[in-house]
Scaffold this motif. Structure first.
Motif: not given
Length: 475
Positions: A333-354
């Motif tokens: 679990i990741i809180l408040e990822p950076r706005e331009n992060s891949l976490l918010l721009t690309d499909e994660i397709f894995g066990p990482v939850l922003p």
């Protein structure tokens, strides 16, 4: 040209011959009789029954699933349900559909025929390597098409197993299987003229498929993915919400196209939501998910490395460990990822939850407006009015209130994306409809004795008056 049996050895070198052989089989009418289609579907069903353990074992090897639950639920039973539904209803689906006929063309009847599209290409992915290959194949067989099925080389154990089994149960004149080719073979595949292409995979490859199909005016079904948001209101059942999000996110280790990609949560409940998520993750997988038999693995070392690099894009509040050699990535679990992060721009397709905090539901809705349209959207709230506001003011392939990923389980609902998340839909009858053209057919009756002369020139005031009344009658 004599018909060959291409399914054992499909390669870049003989691809043209394989496609031509399949097309010739279609033109000879081999796949047209309903009895042939039904026999092939029943034989495919028998493949599952005869080889259930072998199929489960292959998926377990590819995705590191130590217990059968996820494989049985998603890879065996869902295709079997689709087969049962199709076998039961095939005669009805194939029957011409009668529609009303306007008085202006009486006496006549109007019908819609289910015409096979022809020779079709199906390309399946690795994350659900049986389901996402076989369910489209069921519709293609039911529709009366010949098929080249391209399986993913990344789920190699499953693909080789299907490559071995399918030719034993299906007619090799009509169905070809390929399981090991990479990008160059796919590029060559999509360069041929097909009568329909069904592709499941990434948006980037989907665009290439769409471009290639356009050159031949080929219809396509594109089942892609996307950034599926989960909006969490302040007015929720916290325990249920966290349990369902954790289940939907970490099922198949997050490698699910309709899985929860990220959470937009009301700022007032973020701390308690995180704690409940932690609690349920550990209820599911224990304090060390790496030792859990219920937690599977990432498809490859490269994907595990890719996912581990995302840990630096925000504040890790749970998990954040990986062992790429073992294809392991911890539930994270990741809180408040950076706005331009891949976490918010690309499909994660894995066990990482922003998780991103929002001040209210309207802020969450507004944040989605300029983003690519997702395959699914989830909203948790005790308020039906709030859920309706979210559903009615956002666009997505599907939407679910107070649950996640369950839309895939209802064969009565079409499954598919919109915009960047896909084009077209399938499941249940819609799978059959995807692989047929509904051809309008009008049958004029008693045309010798009831041929109304007013339709023919020369026209006069009377014929003009009649045509105005008849064609504007709405009958």
């Amino acid at each position: 040209m004599s018909v060959v049996y291409p399914h054992h050895q499909v390669s870049e070198a003989n691809l043209g011959d394989v496609v031509e052989a399949l097309r010739q089989t279609f033109f000879e009418g081999v796949t047209l009789p309903p009895s042939f289609r039904l026999a092939q579907l029943k034989s495919l069903r028998k493949m599952f029954i005869d080889n259930k353990s072998r199929l489960i074992e292959a998926v377990q090897k590819d995705l590191g699933k130590q217990v059968e639950f996820e494989v049985l639920a998603s890879e065996i039973n869902l295709p079997l349900n689709e087969l049962d539904e199709t076998i039961k209803n095939l005669d009805k689906w194939l029957s011409p559909q009668s529609v009303s006929t306007p008085i202006s063309i009486h006496p006549a009847s109007s019908e819609l025929y289910a015409e096979p599209k022809g020779t079709v290409l199906i390309m399946s992915p690795w994350n659900y390597p049986i389901n996402l290959a076989i369910v489209p194949l069921i519709g293609a067989i039911a529709g009366g098409n010949t098929v080249l099925l391209k399986l993913s080389r990344h789920s190699i154990n499953t693909s080789l197993t299907l490559h071995d089994l399918l030719p034993r149960y299906l007619d090799g004149r009509a169905y070809a299987i390929e399981s090991t080719g990479g990008a160059s073979l796919i590029t060559k595949l999509i360069s041929y003229k097909w009568d329909h292409i069904f592709f499941t995979g990434s948006c980037s490859v989907g665009k290439l498929v769409y471009q290639a199909a356009a050159l031949h005016m080929t219809t396509v079904t594109l089942e892609l993915g996307g950034k599926n948001p989960c909006i969490v209101d302040s007015n929720i059942d916290l325990d249920l919400t966290a349990r369902r999000i954790a289940w939907g996110k970490f099922f198949n280790c997050g490698q699910t196209c309709i899985g929860v990609d990220y959470v937009l949560a009301h700022e007032s409940i973020v701390p308690s939501l995180v704690e409940k998520l932690r609690e349920h993750i550990e209820n599911f997988y224990g304090s060390d998910a790496k030792t859990s038999k219920s937690y599977c693995r990432i498809i490859s070392k490269d994907h595990a490395v890719r996912l581990s690099k995302l840990f630096d894009d925000g504040k890790v509040v749970y998990g954040g460990t990986a062992d790429p050699e073992e294809r392991y990535v911890a539930p994270t679990i990741i809180l408040e990822p950076r706005e331009n992060s891949l976490l918010l721009t690309d499909e994660i397709f894995g066990p990482v939850l922003p998780i991103v905090s929002v001040k209210n539901i309207d802020e969450a809705i507004l944040s989605l407006r300029d983003k690519p349209l997702p395959l699914a959207l989830y909203v948790f709230s005790k308020s039906s009015a709030t859920a309706e506001r979210v559903i009615n003011n956002t666009r997505s392939g599907a939407a679910v209130h107070n649950d996640v990923i369950v839309q895939f389980l209802n064969p009565k609902l079409p499954f598919g994306g919109v915009g960047e998340s896909g084009l077209g839909a399938y499941h249940g009858k819609q799978t059959f409809e995807t692989f047929v053209h509904r051809k309008p057919v009008i049958k004029s009756t008693k045309y010798n004795s009831l041929d109304i002369k007013l339709r023919y020139p020369p026209y006069n005031d009377k014929s003009t008056w009649v045509v105005d009344k008849v064609t504007r009658s709405g009958l």
